[in-house]
Design a protein around this motif. Structure first.
Motif, PDB file in Angstrom:
ATOM      1  N   GLY B  99       0.780  -1.232   0.000  1.00  0.00           N
ATOM      2  CA  GLY B  99       0.000   0.000   0.000  1.00  0.00           C
ATOM      3  C   GLY B  99       0.809   1.277   0.000  1.00  0.00           C
ATOM      4  O   GLY B  99       0.377   2.277   0.555  1.00  0.00           O
ATOM      5  N   TYR B 101       1.394   4.163  -1.745  1.00  0.00           N
ATOM      6  CA  TYR B 101       0.759   4.842  -2.863  1.00  0.00           C
ATOM      7  C   TYR B 101       1.746   5.661  -3.675  1.00  0.00           C
ATOM      8  O   TYR B 101       1.614   5.814  -4.883  1.00  0.00           O
ATOM      9  N   ALA B 136     -11.419   0.338   1.229  1.00  0.00           N
ATOM     10  CA  ALA B 136     -11.411   0.975   2.546  1.00  0.00           C
ATOM     11  C   ALA B 136     -10.102   0.681   3.265  1.00  0.00           C
ATOM     12  O   ALA B 136      -9.567   1.515   3.988  1.00  0.00           O
ATOM     13  N   GLU B 137      -9.580  -0.530   3.056  1.00  0.00           N
ATOM     14  CA  GLU B 137      -8.358  -0.931   3.731  1.00  0.00           C
ATOM     15  C   GLU B 137      -7.138  -0.285   3.090  1.00  0.00           C
ATOM     16  O   GLU B 137      -6.259   0.242   3.760  1.00  0.00           O
ATOM     17  N   ARG B 138      -7.108  -0.318   1.750  1.00  0.00           N
ATOM     18  CA  ARG B 138      -5.942   0.143   1.016  1.00  0.00           C
ATOM     19  C   ARG B 138      -5.952   1.654   0.853  1.00  0.00           C
ATOM     20  O   ARG B 138      -4.917   2.292   0.813  1.00  0.00           O
ATOM     21  N   GLY B 139      -7.119   2.210   0.719  1.00  0.00           N
ATOM     22  CA  GLY B 139      -7.220   3.657   0.611  1.00  0.00           C
ATOM     23  C   GLY B 139      -7.108   4.181  -0.802  1.00  0.00           C
ATOM     24  O   GLY B 139      -7.235   5.371  -1.023  1.00  0.00           O
ATOM     25  N   PHE B 140      -6.830   3.310  -1.758  1.00  0.00           N
ATOM     26  CA  PHE B 140      -6.771   3.782  -3.147  1.00  0.00           C
ATOM     27  C   PHE B 140      -7.041   2.632  -4.098  1.00  0.00           C
ATOM     28  O   PHE B 140      -6.947   1.469  -3.724  1.00  0.00           O
TER      29      PHE B 140
END
Lengths: 442, 230
Positions: B99, B101, B136-140
């Motif tokens: 994760g 980003y 929701a967990e990874r955010g992207f």
């Protein structure tokens, strides 16, 4: 999930799942603090530029400690303060060895450190029996229901410590934690782990012991130093163990931030073997022609005749194969040897083979410089002028030799193009330790 | 000084004399030369016309022939920028699964440029969605991360399933046996339009063909796909 798993430990909980989990609000910490230009991670304590840690929709993550599982503003951290819920152990120590006079002196001092919950540096030469000296202090801590952690920057050191402590404290639950294994976490009184794993704890330990503090990656690493600060309780004992303290540690002793004990004699009562330095000009170009420097050839032929195992340290992984092939030429065909390096999949097996005598020599990089013990060993450093061999790593390498009481001496050779500050410094330090040791032995 | 994202070595900027007197900016680098070399480009003439796999021959590869046999009339004509090798696997591990980003910077510019070069006018870019739990967990979404300055339309979404096993955790056989995972969001009219599906990796093609199936039903004229790796 068992509640005890939260004791003194930081758990990552997703904000989305927070409502289902029924957690105590006062035990929840935010994962990331957001500043104007930076974000600060609440686990590793490191600052990061916002640009580096951005996620879409104005969320942020910490890139510095992502190997332990990424934390971001999408998570919170959850912890239950350490309650020290252990069963009372009345006779935990099942070790029946004896300490020498000098060792028991140091052991007494360590016990006092645990009693008074202060910070302490133990400088003991390689092979002084540091682990055994800890036992009295550990026994006291277990009786007082304290939670103990022994951490080291090196995985090998942890792996070697674990079985020794297990046999010495048979009735105590001990857990070994590091990134290279899949042991599930459970709540135990003693934890043995790498220094990275400390980041997962939050004010958990009453006694924190850091073995080999001066080694990579702990030294000069802000994140890991932060981990030491937050993983132990505010009132707790901190013990640093090393054979080669850094200048900074000694300065801290001088400033009275640390108390200090010192042991320049090995457990069998002999001093360190003194290294011999030889200047070998152009060893690299000789190696390209598949030849060894004359001196080195003589040394290894002598060793293999005497049938003693030996280690050859080289500065770079790329040199391993070349040196191995060339060394082979000079030895009788039935001497067995191989190469080993940090990411070698068979690393542990090869080391145990040398210990059992199934191998006669290993060619290695600096990974075997500390934490490993072989009986009757001789060592040689080829290219000691290289900057990967610092003063402390050369002292450690010399300290591999003469660790058994049956042969408390041995040969150490540093072969270098030119004598460097590190080589001279190592010689100076060993002769200093030996001088002090001789005075004590008189 | 900037450090290479994978090997952590300091990178040095090679500037020449002409640059001193020019107004050009130094192009931002995220990987060092050595690490960049480990990614293998797939050139247009040496790919399978169906899935974009790097190969010597010009006809379809065995995987695409299988797709044709299962009744797929028109293949996706996938193009991929890089082969899926160890370096790319490592990239996906860090970017998608750990994760981080920020790693999108490594390929984002080249990826967008490639899409612009091949599919310029009249194409609607549709990224493959990520299911809500992972998002929701990874955010992207790892695909939209690579499309920072390209206008795209998210007209697909994942069906709500209680427990989904990720495609990357399945074997080839299991992957091919998965059911239709997508739903259509009625945002824009796709009838008669040209659509480019964008994804990070083409492995078996299963996901992309399911996405195609939905859009064909909605009357899209031409559906192709574009991925970072094959």
């Amino acid at each position: 999930m068992d509640k005890s798993e939260f004791f003194g430990r930081l758990y990552i909980v997703e904000k989305a799942k927070l409502n289902q989990m029924n957690l105590h609000a006062e035990h929840i910490l935010p994962a990331i603090q957001i500043r104007v230009e930076q974000i600060i991670c609440n686990r590793c304590g490191q600052k990061t530029a916002k640009k580096r840690g951005t996620l879409p929709n104005k969320q942020y993550f910490c890139p510095k400690c992502k190997i332990l599982g990424r934390i971001s503003t999408l998570n919170v951290l959850y912890t239950i303060p350490e309650p020290n819920k252990f069963t009372q152990n009345f006779n935990p120590l099942s070790w029946d060895g004896k300490l020498s006079l000098l060792q028991s002196q140091a052991a007494k001092e360590l016990k006092h450190v645990v009693e008074s919950k202060s910070s302490h540096l133990l400088w003991a030469v390689t092979g002084a029996g540091k682990t055994e000296m800890l036992f009295n202090a550990l026994e006291y801590a277990i009786l007082k229901k304290m939670r103990i952690c022994i951490a080291s920057p090196r995985v090998d050191v942890c792996n070697e410590l674990f079985p020794r402590l297990k046999t010495s404290f048979k009735q105590v639950d001990i857990l070994l934690l590091h990134g290279k294994q899949k042991q599930k976490y459970r709540y135990t009184q003693i934890v043995i782990c790498t220094t990275h794993q400390l980041l997962n704890f939050h004010q958990a330990f009453d006694v924190l012991i850091i073995d080999e503090v001066d080694s990579f990656p702990f030294v000069n690493n802000r994140m890991l130093n932060h981990a030491v600060k937050v993983s132990r309780k505010k009132e707790s004992a901190l013990i640093f163990l090393t054979a080669t303290p850094t200048k900074k540690l000694l300065a801290d002793v001088r400033k009275k931030k640390l108390t200090f004990s010192y042991l320049p004699v090995r457990y069998h009562g002999h001093i360190l073997p003194f290294p011999k330095v030889s200047i070998v000009r152009g060893w690299e170009s000789k190696l390209r022609k598949q030849k060894l420097p004359h001196k080195m050839a003589k040394i290894i032929m002598k060793w293999s005749k005497a049938n003693f195992p030996f280690l050859i340290f080289v500065p770079k992984i790329s040199l391993l194969e070349k040196v191995y092939k060339t060394v082979r030429k000079y030895l009788v065909s039935d001497t067995r040897g191989t190469t080993v390096y940090a990411n070698d999949p068979e690393r542990i097996e090869k080391v145990t083979k040398l210990r059992k005598g199934e191998l006669d020599f290993l060619i290695t990089t600096t990974i075997l410089e500390r934490g490993v013990t072989f009986p009757n060993l001789n060592v040689l450093v080829l290219g000691a002028e290289n900057k990967v061999f610092t003063k402390s790593s050369l002292v450690q390498i010399a300290g591999r030799v003469g660790r058994s009481s049956s042969r408390p001496f041995g040969d150490v050779f540093f072969l270098c193009q030119t004598s460097t500050r590190a080589v001279k410094g190592a010689l100076r330090e060993i002769s200093f330790l030996n001088r002090k040791g001789r005075q004590l032995l008189k | 000084m900037k450090k290479c994202l994978t090997c952590q070595q300091t990178m040095f900027e090679q500037v020449n004399f002409a640059w001193l007197f020019s107004f050009r900016k130094i192009q931002e680098k995220y990987l060092c030369e050595n690490c960049l070399k480990k990614f293998v480009l797939i050139r247009n003439e040496e790919r399978c016309q169906g899935c974009g796999r790097k190969q010597e021959k010009t006809n379809l590869c065995y995987d695409c022939i299988r797709w044709e046999k299962t009744g797929e009339k028109k293949l996706l004509g996938n193009r991929a920028v890089f082969t899926y090798n160890e370096a790319m696997q490592n990239f996906m591990e860090e970017y998608k699964f750990k994760g981080d980003y920020y790693w999108y910077h490594i390929f984002q510019k080249d990826f967008e440029q490639n899409i612009r070069d091949y599919y310029n006018s009249g194409w609607i870019y549709v990224p493959i969605p990520v299911d809500t739990l992972t998002l929701a967990e990874r955010g992207f979404n790892q695909v939209t991360g690579l499309l920072q300055s390209l206008p795209f339309d998210e007209i697909l979404k994942m069906k709500e399933v209680p427990e989904r096993i990720k495609q990357s955790h399945k074997t080839r056989k299991q992957r091919l046996e998965t059911q239709q995972p997508f739903e259509y969001i009625d945002k824009i009219d796709v009838a008669g339009k040209k659509i480019l599906l964008v994804d990070d990796v083409y492995t078996t093609g299963r996901t992309l063909y399911y996405a195609k199936e939905i859009l064909v039903k909605k009357g899209a004229r031409d559906i192709r796909s574009f991925t970072l790796a094959r």
